[in-house]
Design a protein around this motif. Structure first.
Motif, PDB file in Angstrom:
ATOM      1  N   LYS A 171      -7.896  -4.259  -3.622  1.00 24.81           N
ATOM      2  CA  LYS A 171      -8.532  -4.933  -2.501  1.00 24.81           C
ATOM      3  C   LYS A 171      -8.757  -3.986  -1.326  1.00 24.81           C
ATOM      4  N   HIS A 172      -9.899  -4.159  -0.681  1.00 24.86           N
ATOM      5  CA  HIS A 172     -10.234  -3.337   0.480  1.00 24.86           C
ATOM      6  C   HIS A 172      -9.216  -3.541   1.604  1.00 24.86           C
ATOM      7  N   ALA A 173      -8.754  -4.767   1.778  1.00 22.84           N
ATOM      8  CA  ALA A 173      -7.777  -5.048   2.837  1.00 22.84           C
ATOM      9  C   ALA A 173      -6.474  -4.288   2.599  1.00 22.84           C
ATOM     10  N   ASP A 174      -6.084  -4.122   1.326  1.00 25.43           N
ATOM     11  CA  ASP A 174      -4.861  -3.378   1.031  1.00 25.43           C
ATOM     12  C   ASP A 174      -5.024  -1.897   1.362  1.00 25.43           C
ATOM     13  N   TYR A 175      -6.200  -1.347   1.078  1.00 21.89           N
ATOM     14  CA  TYR A 175      -6.472   0.046   1.450  1.00 21.89           C
ATOM     15  C   TYR A 175      -6.364   0.213   2.966  1.00 21.89           C
ATOM     16  N   GLN A 176      -6.974  -0.701   3.697  1.00 23.62           N
ATOM     17  CA  GLN A 176      -6.959  -0.599   5.152  1.00 23.62           C
ATOM     18  C   GLN A 176      -5.543  -0.713   5.704  1.00 23.62           C
ATOM     19  N   ARG A 177      -4.727  -1.550   5.092  1.00 20.80           N
ATOM     20  CA  ARG A 177      -3.334  -1.673   5.542  1.00 20.80           C
ATOM     21  C   ARG A 177      -2.574  -0.373   5.322  1.00 20.80           C
TER      22      ARG A 177
ATOM     23  N   TYR B  87      -3.857   2.667   5.236  1.00 20.43           N
ATOM     24  CA  TYR B  87      -4.343   3.625   6.230  1.00 20.43           C
ATOM     25  C   TYR B  87      -3.764   3.335   7.612  1.00 20.43           C
ATOM     26  N   ARG B  88      -3.612   2.054   7.918  1.00 18.52           N
ATOM     27  CA  ARG B  88      -3.128   1.667   9.243  1.00 18.52           C
ATOM     28  C   ARG B  88      -1.622   1.909   9.396  1.00 18.52           C
ATOM     29  N   GLU B  89      -0.845   1.578   8.382  1.00 17.65           N
ATOM     30  CA  GLU B  89       0.606   1.668   8.474  1.00 17.65           C
ATOM     31  C   GLU B  89       1.165   3.006   7.989  1.00 17.65           C
ATOM     32  N   GLY B  90       0.409   3.711   7.169  1.00 14.39           N
ATOM     33  CA  GLY B  90       0.898   4.974   6.629  1.00 14.39           C
ATOM     34  C   GLY B  90       0.455   6.161   7.464  1.00 14.39           C
ATOM     35  N   ARG B  91       0.863   7.327   7.014  1.00 12.97           N
ATOM     36  CA  ARG B  91       0.485   8.566   7.682  1.00 12.97           C
ATOM     37  C   ARG B  91      -0.064   9.531   6.643  1.00 12.97           C
ATOM     38  N   LYS B  92      -1.106  10.240   6.985  1.00 16.74           N
ATOM     39  CA  LYS B  92      -1.774  11.121   6.031  1.00 16.74           C
ATOM     40  C   LYS B  92      -0.876  12.291   5.660  1.00 16.74           C
TER      41      LYS B  92
ATOM     42  N   GLN C 164       4.975   0.933   2.493  1.00 12.19           N
ATOM     43  CA  GLN C 164       5.726  -0.094   1.782  1.00 12.19           C
ATOM     44  C   GLN C 164       5.105  -1.461   2.033  1.00 12.19           C
ATOM     45  N   ARG C 165       5.360  -2.398   1.132  1.00 11.31           N
ATOM     46  CA  ARG C 165       4.821  -3.750   1.256  1.00 11.31           C
ATOM     47  C   ARG C 165       5.897  -4.754   0.853  1.00 11.31           C
ATOM     48  N   SER C 166       5.736  -5.973   1.330  1.00 11.25           N
ATOM     49  CA  SER C 166       6.632  -7.061   0.938  1.00 11.25           C
ATOM     50  C   SER C 166       6.102  -7.704  -0.330  1.00 11.25           C
ATOM     51  N   VAL C 167       7.000  -8.185  -1.161  1.00 10.55           N
ATOM     52  CA  VAL C 167       6.633  -8.763  -2.449  1.00 10.55           C
ATOM     53  C   VAL C 167       6.993 -10.236  -2.454  1.00 10.55           C
ATOM     54  N   ASP C 168       6.044 -11.091  -2.870  1.00  7.19           N
ATOM     55  CA  ASP C 168       6.318 -12.515  -2.993  1.00  7.19           C
ATOM     56  C   ASP C 168       6.163 -12.933  -4.451  1.00  7.19           C
ATOM     57  N   ALA C 169       6.187 -14.240  -4.682  1.00  9.84           N
ATOM     58  CA  ALA C 169       6.177 -14.751  -6.048  1.00  9.84           C
ATOM     59  C   ALA C 169       4.839 -14.522  -6.751  1.00  9.84           C
ATOM     60  N   LEU C 170       3.770 -14.269  -5.996  1.00  8.24           N
ATOM     61  CA  LEU C 170       2.449 -14.133  -6.588  1.00  8.24           C
ATOM     62  C   LEU C 170       2.015 -12.692  -6.777  1.00  8.24           C
ATOM     63  N   THR C 171       2.854 -11.737  -6.428  1.00  7.32           N
ATOM     64  CA  THR C 171       2.519 -10.338  -6.600  1.00  7.32           C
ATOM     65  C   THR C 171       3.592  -9.658  -7.426  1.00  7.32           C
TER      66      THR C 171
ATOM     67  N   ASP D  25       8.536  -0.816  -3.884  1.00  6.50           N
ATOM     68  CA  ASP D  25       7.370  -1.681  -3.650  1.00  6.50           C
ATOM     69  C   ASP D  25       6.504  -1.004  -2.595  1.00  6.50           C
ATOM     70  N   VAL D  26       5.628  -0.127  -3.039  1.00  7.96           N
ATOM     71  CA  VAL D  26       4.852   0.705  -2.125  1.00  7.96           C
ATOM     72  C   VAL D  26       3.427   0.810  -2.635  1.00  7.96           C
ATOM     73  N   ASP D  27       2.478   0.883  -1.696  1.00  4.58           N
ATOM     74  CA  ASP D  27       1.070   1.098  -2.017  1.00  4.58           C
ATOM     75  C   ASP D  27       0.713   2.542  -1.691  1.00  4.58           C
ATOM     76  N   ILE D  28       0.050   3.209  -2.625  1.00  3.70           N
ATOM     77  CA  ILE D  28      -0.284   4.626  -2.494  1.00  3.70           C
ATOM     78  C   ILE D  28      -1.788   4.787  -2.663  1.00  3.70           C
ATOM     79  N   VAL D  29      -2.401   5.583  -1.800  1.00  2.03           N
ATOM     80  CA  VAL D  29      -3.825   5.896  -1.902  1.00  2.03           C
ATOM     81  C   VAL D  29      -3.965   7.410  -2.024  1.00  2.03           C
ATOM     82  N   LEU D  30      -4.601   7.870  -3.097  1.00  6.99           N
ATOM     83  CA  LEU D  30      -4.798   9.291  -3.355  1.00  6.99           C
ATOM     84  C   LEU D  30      -6.236   9.679  -3.056  1.00  6.99           C
ATOM     85  N   HIS D  31      -6.403  10.774  -2.323  1.00 10.15           N
ATOM     86  CA  HIS D  31      -7.723  11.311  -1.998  1.00 10.15           C
ATOM     87  C   HIS D  31      -7.877  12.679  -2.672  1.00 10.15           C
ATOM     88  N   PRO D  32      -8.336  12.746  -3.914  1.00 10.57           N
ATOM     89  CA  PRO D  32      -8.476  14.041  -4.584  1.00 10.57           C
ATOM     90  C   PRO D  32      -9.613  14.866  -3.993  1.00 10.57           C
ATOM     91  N   ARG D  33      -9.473  16.177  -4.068  1.00  7.06           N
ATOM     92  CA  ARG D  33     -10.544  17.082  -3.650  1.00  7.06           C
ATOM     93  C   ARG D  33     -11.412  17.446  -4.849  1.00  7.06           C
TER      94      ARG D  33
END
Length: 202
Positions: free
Chosen positions: A61-67, A69-74, A86-93, A134-142
């Motif tokens: 989801k685009h919203a997860d990517y934006q989160r 970028y907003r909460e993490g550091r490059k 990091q993210r919180s986990v509920d019964a639906l994820t 429970d963490v979301d990771i975004v990789l930017h390859p060159r």
């Protein structure tokens, strides 16, 4: 004398197609038998997961990517940069890591971008279990990821995942030590307890 002749067609009638209506199959029942045997417990568990929950570890989801970028550091590596949060986990994820990739036009034509994504996804799929948080990771390859040696690329992704997991482990340990220190300052029940050697050295 009139004779009624009836012509019998030996060809099968063409199937009737319903446009715009997808065929829906009923969910598997408990104890159902497939071609290779009865459903296992894992398959029963998967069947009970809602359809909108992904069974893999991809960030979609685009919203997860934006989160992220907003909460993490490059962060930077030799052939890519990355973010994580990091993210919180509920019964639906699902618990555990989720990994997203970005491959913009700056990396080249569609053929080159697809090659980069295929290589990265192959490595992520085999190595994502190195991260248990429970963490979301975004990789930017060159662009160099397209031609570099595959074993070298895999080693770099392994280092990134190891770094993320180690950092998160240290953060959890620091939070626990801070909580114990606050209880000690307040004269709580842990005030008189000795500090373990591994905690004192960290």
């Amino acid at each position: 004398m009139l004779v009624n002749c009836i012509t019998i067609s030996t060809t099968e009638p063409s199937p009737i197609r319903v446009v715009g209506q997808a065929q829906r199959l009923p969910p598997p029942e408990v104890g159902a038998v497939l071609a290779h045997g009865p459903l296992s417990q894992d398959m029963h568990a998967v069947a009970m997961i809602p359809n909108h929950v992904s069974l893999d570890h991809r960030l979609r989801k685009h919203a997860d990517y934006q989160r992220v970028y907003r909460e993490g550091r490059k962060q930077f590596s030799s052939s890519m940069s990355y973010f994580y949060a990091q993210r919180s986990v509920d019964a639906l994820t699902l618990s555990g890591p989720r990994v997203g990739l970005t491959a913009g036009k700056v990396l080249g034509k569609a053929v080159e971008r697809n090659r980069i994504k295929r290589r990265m996804r192959d490595i992520v799929r085999r190595r994502v279990d190195m991260v248990s948080a429970d963490v979301d990771i975004v990789l930017h390859p060159r662009k160099s990821v397209s031609t570099m040696e595959f074993a070298r690329l895999e080693s770099e992704v392994v280092r990134i995942f190891t770094t993320i997991q180690t950092t998160l482990n240290k953060g959890e340990r620091n939070i626990g030590e801070k909580s114990r220190s606050e209880k000690t300052l307040r004269g709580g029940p842990e005030a008189a307890l000795p500090v373990a050697e591994d905690q004192a050295s960290s």
